[in-house]
Design an enzyme around this catalytic site. Sequence first.
Site, PDB file in Angstrom:
ATOM      1  N   LYS A  44     136.947   3.636 -40.146  1.00 55.14           N
ATOM      2  CA  LYS A  44     138.011   4.072 -41.128  1.00 55.14           C
ATOM      3  C   LYS A  44     138.044   2.756 -42.070  1.00 55.14           C
ATOM      4  CE  LYS A  44     141.398   6.629 -39.791  1.00 55.14           C
ATOM      5  NZ  LYS A  44     142.570   6.367 -38.850  1.00 55.14           N
ATOM      6  N   ARG A 113     147.313   2.262 -38.660  1.00 57.19           N
ATOM      7  CA  ARG A 113     146.490   3.345 -38.569  1.00 57.19           C
ATOM      8  C   ARG A 113     145.143   2.755 -37.638  1.00 57.19           C
ATOM      9  NH1 ARG A 113     143.978   5.132 -44.047  1.00 57.19           N
ATOM     10  NH2 ARG A 113     143.709   7.145 -43.224  1.00 57.19           N
ATOM     11  N   GLY A 122     141.960  12.697 -34.351  1.00 50.69           N
ATOM     12  CA  GLY A 122     143.196  13.008 -33.610  1.00 50.69           C
ATOM     13  C   GLY A 122     143.465  12.309 -32.381  1.00 50.69           C
ATOM     14  N   MET A 124     143.210   9.222 -31.243  1.00 42.88           N
ATOM     15  CA  MET A 124     144.203   8.202 -30.914  1.00 42.88           C
ATOM     16  C   MET A 124     145.364   8.047 -32.286  1.00 42.88           C
ATOM     17  SD  MET A 124     141.611   4.948 -30.624  1.00 42.88           S
ATOM     18  CE  MET A 124     140.520   5.345 -32.188  1.00 42.88           C
ATOM     19  N   ARG A 357     134.460   9.654 -44.687  1.00 45.49           N
ATOM     20  CA  ARG A 357     133.533   9.348 -43.550  1.00 45.49           C
ATOM     21  C   ARG A 357     132.460  10.521 -43.811  1.00 45.49           C
ATOM     22  NH1 ARG A 357     138.138  11.104 -39.416  1.00 45.49           N
ATOM     23  NH2 ARG A 357     138.281  13.199 -39.937  1.00 45.49           N
ATOM     24  N   HIS A 477     143.168  20.876 -36.536  1.00 45.18           N
ATOM     25  CA  HIS A 477     142.486  20.340 -34.994  1.00 45.18           C
ATOM     26  C   HIS A 477     141.544  21.200 -34.224  1.00 45.18           C
ATOM     27  CE1 HIS A 477     142.701  19.438 -30.767  1.00 45.18           C
ATOM     28  NE2 HIS A 477     142.467  18.127 -31.065  1.00 45.18           N
ATOM     29  N   SER A 794     105.668  17.216 -11.521  1.00 46.75           N
ATOM     30  CA  SER A 794     106.704  17.560 -12.353  1.00 46.75           C
ATOM     31  C   SER A 794     108.124  17.269 -11.789  1.00 46.75           C
ATOM     32  CB  SER A 794     106.843  19.061 -12.252  1.00 46.75           C
ATOM     33  OG  SER A 794     107.937  19.470 -13.264  1.00 46.75           O
ATOM     34  N   CYS A 861     111.198  19.226 -15.119  1.00 43.02           N
ATOM     35  CA  CYS A 861     111.708  20.593 -15.166  1.00 43.02           C
ATOM     36  C   CYS A 861     113.194  20.718 -14.517  1.00 43.02           C
ATOM     37  CB  CYS A 861     110.947  21.490 -14.255  1.00 43.02           C
ATOM     38  SG  CYS A 861     110.792  21.071 -12.538  1.00 43.02           S
ATOM     39  N   TYR A 881     105.287  16.530 -21.106  1.00 38.85           N
ATOM     40  CA  TYR A 881     105.973  17.744 -21.395  1.00 38.85           C
ATOM     41  C   TYR A 881     107.295  17.410 -20.700  1.00 38.85           C
ATOM     42  CZ  TYR A 881     105.043  20.091 -16.973  1.00 38.85           C
ATOM     43  OH  TYR A 881     105.235  20.383 -15.523  1.00 38.85           O
TER      44      TYR A 881
HETATM   45  P1  ADP Z   1     143.645  10.058 -38.327  1.00 41.71           P
HETATM   46  O1  ADP Z   1     142.690   9.258 -37.898  1.00 41.71           O
HETATM   47  O2  ADP Z   1     144.228  10.813 -37.044  1.00 41.71           O
HETATM   48  O3  ADP Z   1     143.156  11.054 -39.429  1.00 41.71           O
HETATM   49  P2  ADP Z   1     145.238   8.351 -40.157  1.00 41.71           P
HETATM   50  O4  ADP Z   1     145.018   6.927 -39.759  1.00 41.71           O
HETATM   51  O5  ADP Z   1     143.898   8.869 -41.073  1.00 41.71           O
HETATM   52  O6  ADP Z   1     144.845   9.002 -38.837  1.00 41.71           O
HETATM   53  O7  ADP Z   1     146.442   9.004 -40.688  1.00 41.71           O
HETATM   54  C1  ADP Z   1     147.078  10.115 -40.497  1.00 41.71           C
HETATM   55  C2  ADP Z   1     147.500  10.744 -41.808  1.00 41.71           C
HETATM   56  O8  ADP Z   1     148.475   9.596 -42.483  1.00 41.71           O
HETATM   57  C3  ADP Z   1     146.607  10.922 -42.651  1.00 41.71           C
HETATM   58  O9  ADP Z   1     146.713  12.154 -43.282  1.00 41.71           O
HETATM   59  C4  ADP Z   1     146.427   9.811 -43.611  1.00 41.71           C
HETATM   60  O10 ADP Z   1     145.918  10.099 -45.152  1.00 41.71           O
HETATM   61  C5  ADP Z   1     147.941   9.316 -43.513  1.00 41.71           C
HETATM   62  N1  ADP Z   1     148.254   8.082 -44.280  1.00 41.71           N
HETATM   63  C6  ADP Z   1     147.782   7.213 -43.268  1.00 41.71           C
HETATM   64  N2  ADP Z   1     148.036   5.818 -44.105  1.00 41.71           N
HETATM   65  C7  ADP Z   1     148.715   6.226 -45.374  1.00 41.71           C
HETATM   66  C8  ADP Z   1     149.057   5.389 -46.432  1.00 41.71           C
HETATM   67  N3  ADP Z   1     149.119   3.897 -46.468  1.00 41.71           N
HETATM   68  N4  ADP Z   1     150.070   6.181 -47.248  1.00 41.71           N
HETATM   69  C9  ADP Z   1     150.131   7.581 -47.077  1.00 41.71           C
HETATM   70  N5  ADP Z   1     149.260   8.099 -46.100  1.00 41.71           N
HETATM   71  C10 ADP Z   1     148.814   7.725 -45.004  1.00 41.71           C
HETATM   72 MG    MG Z   2     142.519  10.232 -41.159  1.00 36.88          MG
END
Ligand code: ADP
Ligand code: MG
Length: 913
Positions: A44, A113, A122, A124, A357, A477, A794, A861, A881
Amino acid sequence: MATSTLPETEIEKTEQKSATKYVYFFGGGKADGNGKMKDELGGKGAGLAEMTNAGLPVPPGFTIQTDACREYMRHNSVSKEVDRQMEEALAHLEKVQAQKLGKGENPLLVSVRSGAKFSMPGMMDTILNLGLNDESVESLAKLSNNPRFAYDSYRRLIQMFGNVVLEIPKPDFDEVFDAKKKQKKAKLDTDLNAAALKEVIAEYKKVVKKHTKKDFPQDPHEQLVMARDAVFRSWQNDRAKHYRRINNISDDLGTAVNVQAMVFGNLGETSGTGVGFTRNPATGVKEFYGEFLLNAQGEDVVSGVRTPVHILELEKIMPEVYNQLREITTRLEKHYRDMQDFEFTIQDGRLYMLQTRNGKRTGLAAVKVAIQMVEEGLITKEEAIFRVEPNQLYDFLVPRLDEKSVKVEVLATGLPASPGAAVGQIVFTADEAVEKAGHGAKKNPVILVRAETTPEDIHGMEVAVGILTSRGGMTSHAAVVTRGMGKCCVAGAGDIEVIEKTREMRVKGQVFKAGDWISLDGTTGRVIKGKLSSLPPKADDPELNKIMSWAEPFRKLRVRANADIPRDAIQARAFGAEGIGLCRTEHMFFGEEKLPHMRAMILASTEKERRAALKKLLPLQRKDFVGVFRAMDGFPVTIRTLDPPLHEFLPRREDLMVEIAVLEATKPKAPKLKDLRTLLRRVEELHEFNPMLGHRGCRLGITYPEITEMQARAIFEAAVAVSKEGVKVFPEVMIPLTATLKEMANQAAIVNRVAEEVFKEKEHKVEYLVGTMIELPRAALVADEIAKEAQFFSFGTNDLTQTTFGFSRDDVNKVLPTYLAEGILKQDPFAVLDREGVGQLIRMATERGRKTRPNLKVGICGEHGGEPSSVEFCHQVGLNYVSCSPFRVLTARLAAAQAAASDKLKVEGGRTK
Ligand code: ADP
Ligand code: MG
Ligand code: MG
C-alpha cells in the site's frame, strides 16, 4: 524459504543501524519512496508513493516502514527514533495541509492504515478519522456546515479505534447502533440524523469506559501513537497469521503503517467512495469493473452495510469524475503492466486515489488477462507464463451443475462471485462449518450461508465447498477471499434473508434450516434448491491451451499421474499426463469380486492354500493392468507391488467381536460362527501395535514371495497381451519400503525370474524396469547401494516425511495446529515438501544413486508431486519426473514449466501474491 524466527545476525544488523530511515513522506507531487520499495513500505505504501510521484491526486501522508514493526515485535515498543521521525513527518504534513492534527478551526484528521509487502485483504486493521475528539468534532461540524457528517465521522472513529486499539468486540458497538436505528425507525445508517448520531457517540463512549475503565482518549497525538502500535500488533492477530499460513507468506516481514490525511466520502450526495478493477476479476474480460456508494466512508462498500452501485452508474451521476477515474486507472494499469485493483474517494465532487495494487483474480481471469496483455503488447509471452499461479489452473477443472437430470428450482440469483459449482448442506456459522465438514473420509460438503462474511469467518470458508451471502458485491470479503481460494461463491443474493438468531434462510416464502441441501452455480450466480449432481469439467479450453503452449517448451520435468484404475488413467492423460508414476495394486484388491479371494489369501495357513487363492486373484489383477496399459499407450506405467499391512483387508476386530456375540446369543448353531471365530483369530494374529512400521511394503513380498510372484505375473502377462495388440507398454515394477540392498535384490530377482518365464511362455518380450520407492531415511542414506539393483527411484514423500519427522501421518493433526500457530513449523510438511530435511534426503539419494547408475530414472510420487513449490524443488534437484493425482497434472505441468523458465530467463517468479 521463509523461516519463522529472525536469525541472530539479522537482529544485530537492524539494531546497530543508527541512521535508519523509518518514515517516508509522500505528498505535493513527490514521495521519498517509490513503487519498488514493497519490502520497506508495504504494498500500500509503495503504491501511494508511486501514485504520488506520478502526479495523481493522492491525499498526502507518510509511511512508517516495516523495520519499525519488526522492532515492535521484538520489544513490544518502537525506539525513540521512530517516534521522533514520526513527529517530524507529522509536523511536515501539518505544514503542507496548513492544519493541526485534531486542533483548531480546521483540524487535520488522518487515517492510520496497515499495509504489508503482500496484500492481505481485510486481515489487518485500519483506523479512519483519527484526530477527532469532543472539541475537533464541533470545529468539523462548523467548518463543513454539516453536523451530521462530523458526528458520523466521530462515531466511526470511536467504533474503529475501540475495536482495533482498545480491543472491544465489534458487536458491543453494533448493538448500540442497531438499537438506535430501531428506535429512530431508520432503515439505513444514512437515515440517522445528527442528533441521533450524537446520542450514539455518547453511548459508544460508555461502551469504551465500561471495557477499559478509561475515557476515550482525547489527545490526538496519544490517539496516533496508540493506533500505530495497534496496527503493528495487528500483524500478529490470528486472522493475519492464518492468512499467511495458507498463502505461504513469511511471519517475519511485518507491516508498514500509513498515516494519511483524510478525505471524506461521507460529506453528502456529491461525495462517495468506491473500489474497482481495470478488468473483470472473475472472467478476465476487459471491462471497467467495480462498485461505489454515495455518502459513505471507507469500508462501507465492501462490508455490505448497503448494497453498492455498479461503477458504470458513476458516469451518469458524475461524468467528469468518472472520466478522470477511467483515465487514471488505465494509466495505472499501463504503468504496472498488470490488472489493477484500486480504491478511491470522492469528496465534494473531487476525486482522490487511495490505493492501487495488482488485482487478485480467478484462474480463468488470470489466463485471459495474461493472453490479452500479450496481445495488447503490454507484456511478453515469457512474462505471461508467470502471471498464472499453477494452483489456479484448478479453476478450469471446476465442475458444473448437472441440470438435465432433475427439475431445477432457482431460489435466487446473486452475483457470480467465484466460478464453479457447489452442492452441500447449509451451515450458518464458520464454527458450525468446521464441525459439520468433518475430515478425511468422513467429509461432508457444507455451504456456508451468511448475510456477509468477515475475516473472522476464514476458517469456516476454508472447509466449506461453497459460500453464499445475501449482501455485498463482487468486491465483498466473501467474493475476494473465495476467488483466492478457488472456491465457488454466490454473493449478494438480495432475495435471501439470513436470520442468524433462529439459524434460518428465508427465500420465496420458504424456510431453510441448517442441514438442508442447496446447490450453487458460481459461474452464473444462481442459488438452486436441493442436491443437484455435478458434471466434470473439460480441460481443453483454447486459452488454457495457448498459455500452456507458451510455458511448456521450457519444462524439463516430466509430469505423470498417480492412477490405480483405467478411468483415472484416461482422465490423467486428458490433462496431459505423460505416464503413470504410481499405480497402487492394493486398490485393485478392494473390489467386491476381489476382496473374498484376497481374504482367503490372507487367511491361508499354508503356502499351498495361499497359492490357490492367489491364482484366483491373478486374472482379476491382469485385467486391471490391461486397462491401465491401454490408456497409457506409449507412456511408462509404474506399478507398485503390494504395500499396506494385510489387516487392512480384513474386518475390524471390534466389529467381528460384536457380530460373534450377536450370533452366539441368537443363533448359536449357525455354521457361520465357526468361520467368524477363525477370522477373528487371524485378525488378532495379524494385529500390530504400529502397522505403519510393521509387516508391510517389501517385507510382505519377502515373507510371502508368492504374492510378488503373482503380481509380477499379472503385470507381464498383461503387458505382453497388450503389446501383441500393438499397444506400446513400458512397465516399471516398483518395490515399496526398501531399506537395504538385499531387500531390493530379493524382490528384483523374483520379478526378473517371472518376467523371463512369461516372455518364454508367450514368446513375446517387452521392455521393463525394476526399481524402488525411497520412503525410509535409511534407503536415502544407502541409495548408492540400492541403485546397484534398482533401475529407478521414486520418492514416496508421504511416507518419507512420516519417517523422517517421525510424525504419524494419520495422527499429526493433534500437534500440527499448535506447531503452526507457534511457528515451530511454517507449513504442513505433508502438504509442502520440507526442503530442509526431507528435501536433503531427496537430494542426497538422487546424487548417490546416480553415482552408481548414471542413467538412474528418478521421480516423486507423494502428494507433493502436485504442489507448486515442491515441484520447483524437484526441478532444482534434477529429478526426471513428478507424479501427482490426475486433477493436479495441469498445475504440476505449469509449475514445472515456470521453474525451468525462471532458471532459463533468470527471472524470479513475478507472480501476484
Ligand atoms: P484495507 O487494506 O483493509 O483495504 P485500507 O487501509 O485500504 O484497508 O483502508 C480501509 C478503507 O478506508 C478503504 O476503503 C480506504 O479507501 C479508506 N481510507 C483509508 N485511508 C483513507 C483516507 N485517508 N481518506 C479516506 N478514506 C480512507
Ligand atoms: Mg484497501
Ligand atoms: Mg509408502
